[in-house]
Design a protein around this motif. Structure first.
Motif, PDB file in Angstrom:
ATOM      1  N   THR A 113       0.811  -1.213   0.000  1.00 10.81           N
ATOM      2  CA  THR A 113       0.000   0.000   0.000  1.00 10.81           C
ATOM      3  C   THR A 113       0.843   1.260   0.000  1.00 10.81           C
ATOM      4  OG1 THR A 113      -0.144  -0.126   2.420  1.00 10.81           O
ATOM      5  CG2 THR A 113      -1.932  -1.140   1.149  1.00 10.81           C
ATOM      6  N   ARG A 114       2.100   1.151   0.387  1.00 10.27           N
ATOM      7  CA  ARG A 114       2.988   2.311   0.412  1.00 10.27           C
ATOM      8  C   ARG A 114       4.234   2.028  -0.413  1.00 10.27           C
ATOM      9  NH1 ARG A 114       3.016   4.315   6.770  1.00 10.27           N
ATOM     10  NH2 ARG A 114       0.757   4.742   6.942  1.00 10.27           N
ATOM     11  N   PRO A 115       4.714   3.025  -1.149  1.00  5.51           N
ATOM     12  CA  PRO A 115       5.956   2.824  -1.903  1.00  5.51           C
ATOM     13  C   PRO A 115       7.115   2.513  -0.959  1.00  5.51           C
ATOM     14  CG  PRO A 115       4.837   4.842  -2.589  1.00  5.51           C
ATOM     15  CD  PRO A 115       4.143   4.363  -1.357  1.00  5.51           C
ATOM     16  N   VAL A 116       8.015   1.665  -1.416  1.00  4.31           N
ATOM     17  CA  VAL A 116       9.150   1.228  -0.599  1.00  4.31           C
ATOM     18  C   VAL A 116      10.378   2.046  -0.975  1.00  4.31           C
ATOM     19  CG1 VAL A 116      10.607  -0.719   0.029  1.00  4.31           C
ATOM     20  CG2 VAL A 116       8.187  -1.085  -0.470  1.00  4.31           C
ATOM     21  N   ALA A 117      10.981   2.704   0.016  1.00  5.92           N
ATOM     22  CA  ALA A 117      12.229   3.440  -0.214  1.00  5.92           C
ATOM     23  C   ALA A 117      13.329   2.443  -0.573  1.00  5.92           C
ATOM     24  CB  ALA A 117      12.605   4.232   1.034  1.00  5.92           C
ATOM     25  N   THR A 118      13.950   2.636  -1.724  1.00  9.75           N
ATOM     26  CA  THR A 118      14.884   1.639  -2.255  1.00  9.75           C
ATOM     27  C   THR A 118      16.169   2.299  -2.730  1.00  9.75           C
ATOM     28  OG1 THR A 118      12.954   0.405  -3.050  1.00  9.75           O
ATOM     29  CG2 THR A 118      15.114  -0.309  -3.831  1.00  9.75           C
ATOM     30  N   VAL A 119      17.274   1.614  -2.478  1.00  5.24           N
ATOM     31  CA  VAL A 119      18.598   2.026  -2.964  1.00  5.24           C
ATOM     32  C   VAL A 119      19.100   0.954  -3.924  1.00  5.24           C
ATOM     33  CG1 VAL A 119      21.004   2.450  -2.324  1.00  5.24           C
ATOM     34  CG2 VAL A 119      19.160   3.320  -0.880  1.00  5.24           C
ATOM     35  N   TYR A 120      19.552   1.369  -5.104  1.00  4.14           N
ATOM     36  CA  TYR A 120      20.178   0.462  -6.069  1.00  4.14           C
ATOM     37  C   TYR A 120      21.656   0.827  -6.167  1.00  4.14           C
ATOM     38  CZ  TYR A 120      15.320  -0.302  -7.585  1.00  4.14           C
ATOM     39  OH  TYR A 120      13.976  -0.589  -7.635  1.00  4.14           O
ATOM     40  N   TRP A 121      22.514  -0.149  -5.919  1.00  2.00           N
ATOM     41  CA  TRP A 121      23.944   0.137  -6.060  1.00  2.00           C
ATOM     42  C   TRP A 121      24.593  -0.893  -6.971  1.00  2.00           C
ATOM     43  CZ3 TRP A 121      27.857  -2.308  -2.497  1.00  2.00           C
ATOM     44  CH2 TRP A 121      27.302  -3.356  -1.754  1.00  2.00           C
ATOM     45  N   PRO A 122      25.676  -0.494  -7.645  1.00  2.22           N
ATOM     46  CA  PRO A 122      26.235  -1.325  -8.727  1.00  2.22           C
ATOM     47  C   PRO A 122      27.033  -2.514  -8.212  1.00  2.22           C
ATOM     48  CG  PRO A 122      27.476   0.715  -8.519  1.00  2.22           C
ATOM     49  CD  PRO A 122      26.332   0.829  -7.574  1.00  2.22           C
ATOM     50  N   LEU A 123      26.834  -3.660  -8.879  1.00  4.73           N
ATOM     51  CA  LEU A 123      27.597  -4.854  -8.547  1.00  4.73           C
ATOM     52  C   LEU A 123      29.091  -4.611  -8.699  1.00  4.73           C
ATOM     53  CD1 LEU A 123      27.739  -7.942  -7.968  1.00  4.73           C
ATOM     54  CD2 LEU A 123      27.501  -8.298 -10.432  1.00  4.73           C
ATOM     55  N   ASP A 124      29.488  -3.782  -9.667  1.00  2.15           N
ATOM     56  CA  ASP A 124      30.909  -3.555  -9.919  1.00  2.15           C
ATOM     57  C   ASP A 124      31.609  -2.839  -8.771  1.00  2.15           C
ATOM     58  OD1 ASP A 124      30.627  -4.766 -12.311  1.00  2.15           O
ATOM     59  OD2 ASP A 124      30.725  -2.972 -13.549  1.00  2.15           O
ATOM     60  N   GLN A 125      30.841  -2.302  -7.830  1.00  2.90           N
ATOM     61  CA  GLN A 125      31.454  -1.596  -6.715  1.00  2.90           C
ATOM     62  C   GLN A 125      31.269  -2.327  -5.385  1.00  2.90           C
ATOM     63  OE1 GLN A 125      29.880   2.411  -6.807  1.00  2.90           O
ATOM     64  NE2 GLN A 125      31.346   3.061  -8.361  1.00  2.90           N
ATOM     65  N   ILE A 126      30.919  -3.601  -5.457  1.00  2.00           N
ATOM     66  CA  ILE A 126      30.772  -4.356  -4.229  1.00  2.00           C
ATOM     67  C   ILE A 126      32.144  -4.716  -3.680  1.00  2.00           C
ATOM     68  CG2 ILE A 126      30.713  -6.654  -5.296  1.00  2.00           C
ATOM     69  CD1 ILE A 126      28.572  -7.403  -3.261  1.00  2.00           C
ATOM     70  N   TYR A 127      32.221  -4.807  -2.363  1.00  2.00           N
ATOM     71  CA  TYR A 127      33.464  -5.214  -1.726  1.00  2.00           C
ATOM     72  C   TYR A 127      33.110  -5.943  -0.439  1.00  2.00           C
ATOM     73  CZ  TYR A 127      32.736  -1.304   1.481  1.00  2.00           C
ATOM     74  OH  TYR A 127      32.213  -0.439   2.401  1.00  2.00           O
ATOM     75  N   ALA A 128      34.088  -6.649   0.113  1.00  2.00           N
ATOM     76  CA  ALA A 128      33.879  -7.387   1.353  1.00  2.00           C
ATOM     77  C   ALA A 128      34.101  -6.450   2.526  1.00  2.00           C
ATOM     78  CB  ALA A 128      34.834  -8.568   1.446  1.00  2.00           C
ATOM     79  N   PRO A 129      33.138  -6.357   3.467  1.00  2.00           N
ATOM     80  CA  PRO A 129      33.366  -5.551   4.667  1.00  2.00           C
ATOM     81  C   PRO A 129      34.602  -6.039   5.402  1.00  2.00           C
ATOM     82  CG  PRO A 129      31.074  -6.223   4.499  1.00  2.00           C
ATOM     83  CD  PRO A 129      31.825  -6.970   3.435  1.00  2.00           C
ATOM     84  N   PRO A 130      35.357  -5.127   5.979  1.00  2.00           N
ATOM     85  CA  PRO A 130      36.626  -5.516   6.632  1.00  2.00           C
ATOM     86  C   PRO A 130      36.444  -6.564   7.722  1.00  2.00           C
ATOM     87  CG  PRO A 130      36.432  -3.119   6.423  1.00  2.00           C
ATOM     88  CD  PRO A 130      35.118  -3.686   6.037  1.00  2.00           C
ATOM     89  N   SER A 131      35.276  -6.575   8.371  1.00  2.00           N
ATOM     90  CA  SER A 131      35.079  -7.487   9.500  1.00  2.00           C
ATOM     91  C   SER A 131      34.623  -8.872   9.063  1.00  2.00           C
ATOM     92  CB  SER A 131      34.043  -6.898  10.466  1.00  2.00           C
ATOM     93  OG  SER A 131      32.813  -6.683   9.784  1.00  2.00           O
ATOM     94  N   GLU A 132      34.370  -9.075   7.780  1.00  2.00           N
ATOM     95  CA  GLU A 132      33.830 -10.355   7.333  1.00  2.00           C
ATOM     96  C   GLU A 132      34.645 -10.888   6.151  1.00  2.00           C
ATOM     97  OE1 GLU A 132      29.740 -10.039   6.362  1.00  2.00           O
ATOM     98  OE2 GLU A 132      29.185  -9.027   8.243  1.00  2.00           O
ATOM     99  N   PRO A 133      34.846 -12.221   6.091  1.00  2.00           N
ATOM    100  CA  PRO A 133      35.493 -12.810   4.905  1.00  2.00           C
ATOM    101  C   PRO A 133      34.533 -12.779   3.730  1.00  2.00           C
ATOM    102  CG  PRO A 133      34.760 -14.524   6.409  1.00  2.00           C
ATOM    103  CD  PRO A 133      34.521 -13.226   7.114  1.00  2.00           C
ATOM    104  N   TRP A 134      35.094 -12.790   2.533  1.00  2.00           N
ATOM    105  CA  TRP A 134      34.253 -12.729   1.332  1.00  2.00           C
ATOM    106  C   TRP A 134      33.559 -14.057   1.095  1.00  2.00           C
ATOM    107  CZ3 TRP A 134      31.663  -9.868  -1.752  1.00  2.00           C
ATOM    108  CH2 TRP A 134      31.215 -10.377  -2.989  1.00  2.00           C
TER     109      TRP A 134
END
Length: 467
Positions: free
Chosen positions: A265-286
């Motif tokens: 019933t309500r629009p969902v606030a959404t963020v789209y980010w590019p796969l080419d800029q994904i990286y592993a967070p420093p605290s987690e293994p890939w």
């Protein structure tokens, strides 16, 4: 909330099987109901005064007010229950109709979708996974009949998706638990074009949005209105809290998309980010992960399944390709809970309607047989067949109309429960209520016609002679 949760957990028809325990319980319940239905009249007849019955000739003409009231009460209950079930089924039919006309925010026609499953240990670093999907897209886009293609982590209506807290530039810094959450989707350039999601302002993601360049994102229109009212978000920045090392620049605003279901019933606030800029967070293994492929075709999308899956396997023959279906099929599958609710209610409502018609017919036929002497006397005193017809129909319609009124009250009382299952229509929808009432009255009227017609065939002289 509880009702909505239970409705979503209803099994699909393909998952429903015959359970011996349920069958045994139903058989015992039916047997108990039959015994009870026969026991009550039997107990009532044990209290009958035999001498008085013989003296008055009860079997032929005396009143039976107690039994008549009970039979009328049964008709009232049948009609009320049928009305409630029919209204529920009618509301679910209208819900499905409304949902079929909802615009999801993209064009599902001529779109083929499939899941590309990737084992968690398939790629050691993000760059290897990015390169894999780039090769897949190159092969697929070169396939005959393919107009465009893109990749996303979770397709709309697929039942998945990521919800992440977000920090907005220029707004007070708050703990992660207090940060607003938005839906986040990971996509490749070309995905939004393939799905024909409208680009409202700014630019789309391009092949230049890669690691080492300025981190970029697209946001939905509802997110722009929520966090930047009366402002232009283009050029503003945000940070996805799970990936805190990258402050991302907003480069475009796209139209809202129904992500989880058509009945949002309500629009969902959404963020789209590019796969080419994904990286592993420093605290987690890939850990590598699978993605979904969306392909827009120039012909029937299911006709290109073999060619598209072959293109994927040319890149890596060991990569599983699953959940192959058109986008229209995916949307249809997302409506399974509503469709199951409708079929279930319609089945019970149809059965209740048939039982109601049979009950009205049986009760009225029995009443007419008991009133043969009365009808004969009326006709002997000058009553016409039309007078008898009106009398019998009027007597038969009284409990029906009372049942309709009680059913209306029950349906209104259950409106709050029903409202959690419907979309695009009020639980007190006057059109549904009026159409169901007219249907039930028409069925009731039809069920009274035959006994009423038989009452007009009574021969007064013969009846009085027999009495």
């Amino acid at each position: 909330m509880i009702v909505k949760f239970l409705a979503d957990r209803l099994p699909r028809f393909a998952e429903i099987t015959l359970d011996s325990r349920v069958l045994a319980f139903t058989a015992l319940l039916a047997l108990f109901a039959g015994v009870l239905a026969g026991l009550l009249p039997a107990l009532r007849f044990t209290k009958t005064d035999v001498n008085e019955a013989l003296k008055q000739g009860q079997s032929r003409g005396s009143s039976d007010s107690g039994g008549s009231n009970i039979r009328s009460l049964l008709v009232v209950c049948e009609v009320a229950l049928s009305l409630v079930l029919l209204i529920g089924a009618g509301l679910m039919v209208r819900t499905l109709w409304q949902l079929s006309n909802v615009q999801p925010g993209f064009d599902p026609n001529s779109v083929l979708t499939m899941a590309i499953s990737v084992p968690a240990n398939k790629f050691a670093i993000p760059a290897a996974q990015i390169a894999f999907f780039e090769r897949v897209l190159q092969r697929v886009r070169a396939t005959h009949g393919v107009e465009s293609a893109g990749v996303i982590d979770d397709l709309p209506m697929g039942g998945g998706g990521s919800h992440q807290p977000v920090a907005i530039e220029g707004q007070p810094v708050v703990p992660m638990a207090d940060q607003p959450e938005v839906d986040v989707r990971l996509i490749t350039p070309g995905y939004l074009h393939t799905m024909r999601v409208a680009l409202l302002r700014g630019r789309d993601l391009t092949e230049s949005d890669v690691a080492g360049r300025t981190p970029t994102v697209l946001i939905s229109e509802s997110m722009a209105k929520r966090f930047w009212p009366n402002q232009d978000p283009i050029g503003k920045h945000l940070t996805l809290t799970f990936y805190p090392n990258a402050v991302r620049e907003i480069v475009g605003i796209v139209g809202d998309v129904k992500l989880d279901s058509l009945d949002e019933t309500r629009p969902v606030a959404t963020v789209y980010w590019p796969l080419d800029q994904i990286y592993a967070p420093p605290s987690e293994p890939w850990r590598s992960f699978g993605m979904s492929l969306a392909v827009r075709t120039s012909t029937d999308p299911l006709g290109t399944v073999s060619a598209v899956t072959s293109a994927v396997r040319e890149v890596d023959p060991e990569t599983p390709v699953t959940e192959v279906m058109s986008m229209n099929e995916l949307i249809s599958n997302s409506l399974s809970p509503q469709r199951s609710n409708m079929f279930l209610l319609a089945a019970f409502a149809g059965l209740a309607l048939v039982l109601t018609a049979l009950g009205i017919y049986s009760v009225l036929s029995y009443a007419v047989r008991r009133r043969v002497r009365e009808i004969g006397i009326r006709m002997a005193l000058g009553a016409s067949p039309s007078d008898v017809l009106r009398m019998v129909v009027a007597d038969g319609m009284k409990p029906i109309l009372l049942g309709v009124c009680i059913g209306f009250a029950a349906a209104l009382a259950l409106g709050r429960v029903v409202s959690s299952l419907i979309f695009g229509v009020r639980a007190t929808d006057p059109l549904t209520f009026s159409m169901v009432a007219l249907l039930l009255v028409a069925v009731g009227l039809l069920a009274t016609v035959m006994p009423a017609y038989r009452a007009t065939l009574v021969e007064p002289i013969r009846t009085l002679r027999e009495e």
